[in-house]
Each structure stands twice: as structure tokens, then as C-alpha cells.
Design a protein around this motif. Structure first.
Motif, PDB file in Angstrom:
ATOM      1  N   THR A  72     -76.008  80.963 -51.872  1.00 31.35           N
ATOM      2  CA  THR A  72     -75.275  81.397 -53.009  1.00 31.35           C
ATOM      3  C   THR A  72     -76.095  82.387 -53.418  1.00 31.35           C
ATOM      4  O   THR A  72     -77.351  82.741 -53.551  1.00 31.35           O
ATOM      5  N   THR A 122     -79.258  69.533 -48.411  1.00 30.56           N
ATOM      6  CA  THR A 122     -79.780  70.455 -48.942  1.00 30.56           C
ATOM      7  C   THR A 122     -81.131  70.861 -48.819  1.00 30.56           C
ATOM      8  O   THR A 122     -82.114  69.786 -49.096  1.00 30.56           O
ATOM      9  N   SER A 135     -75.682  82.880 -56.892  1.00 31.57           N
ATOM     10  CA  SER A 135     -75.582  82.586 -58.318  1.00 31.57           C
ATOM     11  C   SER A 135     -77.219  82.045 -58.864  1.00 31.57           C
ATOM     12  O   SER A 135     -77.330  82.328 -60.021  1.00 31.57           O
ATOM     13  N   LYS A 136     -77.980  81.905 -58.005  1.00 32.81           N
ATOM     14  CA  LYS A 136     -79.446  81.259 -58.687  1.00 32.81           C
ATOM     15  C   LYS A 136     -80.545  82.595 -58.639  1.00 32.81           C
ATOM     16  O   LYS A 136     -80.631  83.206 -59.637  1.00 32.81           O
ATOM     17  N   ILE A 171     -70.130  84.107 -56.120  1.00 33.75           N
ATOM     18  CA  ILE A 171     -70.217  84.707 -54.772  1.00 33.75           C
ATOM     19  C   ILE A 171     -71.223  84.208 -54.145  1.00 33.75           C
ATOM     20  O   ILE A 171     -72.383  83.675 -54.368  1.00 33.75           O
ATOM     21  N   ILE A 203     -68.348  74.726 -49.670  1.00 34.66           N
ATOM     22  CA  ILE A 203     -68.426  73.662 -49.603  1.00 34.66           C
ATOM     23  C   ILE A 203     -67.134  72.716 -49.541  1.00 34.66           C
ATOM     24  O   ILE A 203     -66.747  71.947 -48.704  1.00 34.66           O
ATOM     25  N   ASN A 205     -81.658  69.557 -54.291  1.00 41.10           N
ATOM     26  CA  ASN A 205     -81.392  69.531 -55.454  1.00 41.10           C
ATOM     27  C   ASN A 205     -80.703  67.916 -55.864  1.00 41.10           C
ATOM     28  O   ASN A 205     -79.798  67.639 -55.117  1.00 41.10           O
TER      29      ASN A 205
HETATM   30  C1  LIG Z   1     -77.277  72.417 -54.065  1.00 37.35           C
HETATM   31  C2  LIG Z   1     -76.106  73.559 -54.631  1.00 37.35           C
HETATM   32  N1  LIG Z   1     -75.235  74.142 -53.767  1.00 37.35           N
HETATM   33  C3  LIG Z   1     -74.245  74.892 -54.105  1.00 37.35           C
HETATM   34  C4  LIG Z   1     -74.183  75.202 -55.491  1.00 37.35           C
HETATM   35  C5  LIG Z   1     -73.403  76.086 -56.068  1.00 37.35           C
HETATM   36  O1  LIG Z   1     -73.469  77.375 -56.026  1.00 37.35           O
HETATM   37  P1  LIG Z   1     -72.323  78.426 -56.365  1.00 37.35           P
HETATM   38  O2  LIG Z   1     -72.700  78.890 -57.747  1.00 37.35           O
HETATM   39  O3  LIG Z   1     -72.455  79.513 -55.484  1.00 37.35           O
HETATM   40  O4  LIG Z   1     -70.788  77.699 -56.208  1.00 37.35           O
HETATM   41  C6  LIG Z   1     -75.279  74.584 -56.351  1.00 37.35           C
HETATM   42  C7  LIG Z   1     -75.382  74.874 -57.887  1.00 37.35           C
HETATM   43  O5  LIG Z   1     -75.730  74.525 -58.713  1.00 37.35           O
HETATM   44  C8  LIG Z   1     -76.185  73.909 -55.886  1.00 37.35           C
HETATM   45  O6  LIG Z   1     -77.284  73.246 -56.510  1.00 37.35           O
END
Ligand SMILES: Cc1ncc(COP(=O)(O)O)c(C=O)c1O
Length: 362
Positions: free
Chosen positions: A217, A160, A219-220, A229, A89, A164
Motif C-alpha cells: 500500500t 501480514t 497509504s502508510k 492506491i 485483498i 497489524n
Molecule cells: C495490514 C493492512 N493491510 C491493508 C491495509 C489497507 O491499505 P489500503 O489503505 O491501501 O487499502 C491496511 C490499512 O490499515 C492494513 O493495516
């Protein structure tokens, strides 16, 4: 930042401001949408196999990029791996929102609110102008207001999907309409951080909409948040400017091997997705019982309206070892908190503590 009464609120470049969540690790973290079970055990095995040389050399990217591209159903040159989607981003903001000397244009970023706060921050860091589009009460995508916000200076529209902090999905028809309307130099950045939970992605539409960049992502759903990553996905001509502003070796070797192991363990992620569905059903039932308003979510969290007592409820839950996220300062989210709905056992604890806190803070 406060909600504005008008649907459209353009702001010149503001002082960058982002309040990173406090470091809270001594309780159940239902406040940052992570996989609270952690990563697949296969990821730890892959990390344990790393050699001294693996750590000593700059990391190789071909195999992991191929694996990620296969997973997403695109060619490898349509994927740029990044150090967390956050980096993707920021890369998009620097690449597309930095004013260029002598052009006379201050690039504009359109952010349909409520939104991931990083979009506002990165727009300010890059020197662009933030154009916030205020939400509808039910948080369905404000397509008419977003289209009306587009100007010749628009360079990025951040969307998004699912959103979120609301979890509300954005119809693909809206993304298509925005992509058709933006100026030639602009991109539509579709942040699909939570698309794994929705089971829908705009990626198959990218050939028809080459000005759309999709952000992903691991991450989730994949539980790799600490390894950092993610990926940006799109036609090479739209993602290359992002690639150029990201440091060449920004993804480290631990993330490289972890992603390959995580993508190979399909059962692990499918089990988490199943638990997320079950958790949301439990939370919706609890909210119905407690007469709390919530928005059905396509993600691994739910936004719940608590009202005036939201701050006190979050404190009471925190004192009982459950962390929830206060979203009441986000546009349209007065009195709301966000609660992670992942591992079923964790959701049950979260619900029990939420009920206790509601009783305690009457
Ligand atoms: C909408 C959104 N985009 C991006 C991210 C960030 O992801 P990353 O952990 O891969 O940086 C998040 C994390 O909470 C998110 O909610």
C-alpha cells in the motif's frame, strides 16, 4: 470476535461484519496508522498540474505501473495496481475463496490472529470458510499451528508482515514453509502494508515461491491513504485472477499522478521512516517508565497493554484530542490499544496525553 481457547478455530462462512472506524478528523489521528504529516508536497504539485482533459479521459496506467514495478524491483506484468490494498485483498478473496458450483469444496482462508480484520470480512463476503489460528502470548508467528490448519480445501493463507495490530515480524522461513505446504490451487497472501518500515520484503523471493502474492500500500509510508492506491505483486498466473475481479479502471487519475510523484520523492519518505524509528524509541522509553507492556514493532505503530482501563484511557485521550485504537477485542489483545508512532512531534503529544489519561483514570 472473541478469542477462542483452542489454537485452531474453523468457522463456516459467517455473516460479513466489519465495524469501520468512526469518522474522527478533529484531533490527532494516531489510530489508523496513517502518515500524519500527509503526503510529499510534490504530490500536491502533481495534482495541481492535472488538466481538464486528464480528468475527462479514462486514466493511463503504463507509466505508473512501470514506475511502481521499478520501485518494487519486478517486471511490470508482475504488478496489478489496485484502489488501495483493501481492494487487492477483496480481489484475492473473490478470486480464490468463492465457492465454485459443483466442486463440492468450500474454500478455506487461514488467518493467523490477531490480524487485520478485513481478512475475516472479505472471506465471509466471498463465501469462504474462515480458519482462525490463535496467537501465542508473545505474538511470534504460530508456524506449527498454521501448518496444522492447512487442509485440501485451503485456498488462501493471509499473513501480514510485519503484523497489524502487533507490529511483530514474521520470519521469512515461516512464509516459505507455508508456501511449500499449501495445496496447488492455493496462494499465500503476504500483506506488506508496513514493509516500508521494516525495510524487508518477500518480493525478491517470489521467483522461488510463485504461489505467493505480496500486497503493498502507499497509504502508510507515502501518505496517500485518501487517494486509495496499492498494488498486488506476483507471477502473472497468480495475480491475473485478482486482476479479473477488480474493475478495469478502479484506480483514478489523481492516484496515478500522485503515486508517480510520491515514488520520486525519496527524501520525503526516508525522513518519515527516520521519524518512525525515533518515535518508537520514545514510546518504548515511555512504556518502560510507565511499566506498560508493549511489543517491539517493525511498523509505524505499537501495541500497548493497558489493562482493564483501556476503554476509559482511550476516551480520556480522545477528549484531549488524541485518537488511539482499542484493540482489546482482538484475539490475544485483551486490554490493548494501538498507537501510531510516526511524526516525532505527534508521538510526543500522544505520549504526553497517554500519561495524563493514565493519571486521570486511576
Ligand atoms: C495490514 C493492512 N493491510 C491493508 C491495509 C489497507 O491499505 P489500503 O489503505 O491501501 O487499502 C491496511 C490499512 O490499515 C492494513 O493495516
Amino acid at each position: 470476535m472473541k478469542s477462542e481457547p483452542s489454537a485452531l478455530s474453523p468457522q463456516p462462512s459467517m455473516k460479513p461484519q466489519y465495524d469501520k472506524p468512526a469518522e474522527m478528523y478533529d484531533g490527532l489521528r494516531l489510530h489508523q496508522n496513517e502518515n500524519t504529516a500527509g503526503c510529499s508536497p510534490r504530490v500536491l504539485e502533481a495534482l495541481a498540474r492535472l488538466t481538464r482533459e486528464d480528468v475527462g479521459f479514462y486514466p493511463p496506467y503504463s507509466a505508473v505501473t512501470d514506475a511502481c514495478a521499478r520501485h518494487l524491483g519486478v517486471a511490470a506484468d508482475h504488478v496489478a495496481l489496485v484502489n488501495g490494498l483493501d481492494e487487492g485483498i477483496m480481489g484475492a478473496a473473490i478470486a480464490y475463496l468463492r465457492p465454485s458450483a459443483g466442486s463440492g469444496v468450500v474454500p478455506e482462508a487461514i488467518v493467523p490472529e490477531p490480524a487485520f480484520e478485513i481478512f475475516r470480512f472479505d472471506t465471509a463476503v466471498a463465501g469462504g470458510t474462515l480458519v482462525q489460528v490463535m496467537p501465542k502470548p508473545d505474538f511470534t508467528f504460530a508456524i506449527d499451528d498454521v501448518l496444522a490448519a492447512i487442509t485440501p480445501a485451503t485456498r488462501v493463507v493471509f499473513i501480514t508482515n510485519p503484523n497489524n495490530p502487533t507490529g511483530v515480524p514474521v520470519p521469512f522461513e515461516a512464509i516459505r514453509a507455508v508456501a511449500k505446504r499449501v495445496p496447488e490451487e492455493a496462494i499465500v497472501f503476504v500483506d506488506e502494508a508496513y514493509a516500508d518500515f521494516a525495510g524487508r520484503s518477500f518480493i525478491p523471493e517470489l521467483p522461488a515461491f510463485p504461489n505467493v502474492v505480496v500486497g503493498r500500500t502507499f497509504s502508510k509510508a507515502y501518505g496517500l491513504a485518501a487517494l486509495r492506491i496499492g498494488a498486488v505483486v506476483g507471477a502473472p498466473e497468480v495475480i491475473d485472477p485478482i486482476r479479473y475481479v477488480v474493475p478495469v479502471y478502479s484506480v483514478n487519475i489523481a492516484a496515478v499522478v500522485a503515486l508517480q510523484a510520491a515514488l520520486a520523492d525519496v527524501d520525503y519518505v526516508n525522513d518519515y521512516l527516520r521519524q518512525v524509528r525515533e518515535s518508537k524509541a520514545l514510546l518504548y522509553a515511555a512504556c518502560d517508565r510507565l511499566k506498560l507492556t508493549y511489543w517491539p514493532s517493525d511498523a509505524n505503530f505499537v501495541l500497548v497493554r493497558i489493562g482493564d482501563r483501556v476503554g476509559a484511557i482511550i476516551e480520556a485521550a480522545s477528549a484531549r484530542g488524541i485518537f488511539l485504537r482499542n484493540r482489546s477485542n482482538e484475539p490475544g489483545c485483551d486490554g490493548c490499544l494501538r498507537i501510531g508512532t510516526g511524526v516525532v512531534e505527534h508521538t510526543k503529544r500522544g505520549i504526553a496525553v497517554l500519561e495524563e489519561a493514565l493519571c486521570a483514570v486511576r
